[in-house]
Design an enzyme around this catalytic site. Structure first.
Site, short mmCIF file in Angstrom:
data_model
loop_
_atom_site.label_atom_id
_atom_site.label_comp_id
_atom_site.label_asym_id
_atom_site.label_seq_id
_atom_site.Cartn_x
_atom_site.Cartn_y
_atom_site.Cartn_z
N ASP A 135 21.65 -12.93 -1.62
CA ASP A 135 22.19 -11.62 -1.28
C ASP A 135 22.67 -11.55 0.16
OD1 ASP A 135 21.42 -10.80 -3.84
OD2 ASP A 135 19.46 -10.12 -3.13
N LYS A 136 23.51 -10.58 0.42
CA LYS A 136 24.05 -10.36 1.77
C LYS A 136 22.93 -10.30 2.82
CE LYS A 136 26.10 -6.72 4.58
NZ LYS A 136 26.57 -5.30 4.61
#
Length: 300
Positions: A135-136
């Site tokens: 994820d970011k």
């Protein structure tokens, strides 16, 4: 043209069967079926076909289209690189591949500058080279394939659960004992951007966790993935009542100073697709993580 071949294992609709046996999404599988690129026992088939157990399924992957992604000279922390693959240490806050709202500044933009055309194309136009993703707001190690042969080999290792992925996280609340969460994960019914534990249209998901240290209101965990579902760690830890600290989607987002979840992909291990050698890499905890540990230690 690359080919993927496997035998049908049960009474499952063709598009779902392809998704379960490859790294392709169901929408990508449907597109390939509609283009006539999927054969069942030597014949083109409809997506609704349910192949019999043992049926030979062949997917012919078309040559990847030229990607419309601008290379950007963004610094990368490359942990390892050779002719087939590279391992990068992604910083917190960097998006892995372009999507709505994030068409520049992504890891793929940086990879396009660094590698040029030397990336696999199995994942289509928007995710060249990406074998798996984080994820970011998750930092840490990420694998990138430079050719389709390497991509297929590494993807098979992930499906066979032989791909080592170990994380560390700080979660809310006190966890006293090591444990395992074995709960299927699927798309949320009403919020399509979220995942959840559900029995409907879900896939097996297994997460192992071990206690590193307890703090006042928090626990530092080591986490090993047996499967790799979207948002798996965050969903599973929230499910047992201990969301990752700072998680704004599956927790309460506190403390705000973290600006996203306190989750780091610390170790990555795999068999090299060309040499057959097992390789393992480890990343030190980043500053945001260690600073948060210091802050909760002061309050302990």
């Amino acid at each position: 043209m690359e080919r993927i071949e496997f035998s049908a294992s049960g009474e499952t609709r063709l598009d779902k069967l392809i998704s379960e046996n490859t790294q392709l999404t169901r929408s990508a599988a449907v597109k390939l079926i509609e283009q006539g690129n999927v054969l069942v026992d030597g014949k083109t088939a409809d997506k609704k076909v349910v192949p019999k157990a043992g049926a030979a399924v062949v997917i012919e992957l078309p040559e990847p289209k030229s990607v419309d992604i601008l290379p950007e000279n963004i610094p990368l922390e490359i942990v390892y690189e050779d002719a087939d693959l590279l391992v990068v240490n992604k910083p917190k806050g960097m998006v892995v591949h372009p999507a709505a709202g994030h068409y520049s500044g992504t890891l793929v933009n940086a990879l396009m500058f660094h590698c040029g055309e030397r990336l696999s194309g199995i994942n289509g136009e928007l995710r060249p080279g990406i074998v798996h993703r984080i994820d970011k707001d998750t930092s840490g190690l990420l694998m990138v394939a430079k050719n389709d042969t390497a991509h297929l080999s590494l993807s098979e290792q992930i499906k066979a659960h032989s791909f080592t992925r170990e994380y560390q996280a700080v979660v809310c609340g006190c966890i006293k004992e090591n444990g395992t969460v074995n709960a299927p994960i699927g798309r949320h019914k009403t919020d399509r951007k979220r995942m959840c534990v559900t029995l409907e249209n879900s896939r097996e998901a297994v997460t192992h966790y071990s206690v590193i240290r307890n703090y006042a209101g928090y626990t530092h965990l080591g986490i090993a993935l047996e499967t790799g579902r979207t948002h798996q760690i965050r969903v599973h830890l929230s499910y047992i009542g201990h969301p990752v600290a700072g998680d704004e989607v599956y927790g309460n987002g506190k403390p705000k100073s973290l600006r996203g979840q306190c989750l780091h992909a610390k170790k990555l291990g795999f068999v090299h697709p060309r040499t057959g050698e097992y390789m393992e890499f480890e990343s030190a905890l980043p500053d945001y993580f260690t600073e948060f540990l210091k802050s909760i230690d002061r309050n302990h």
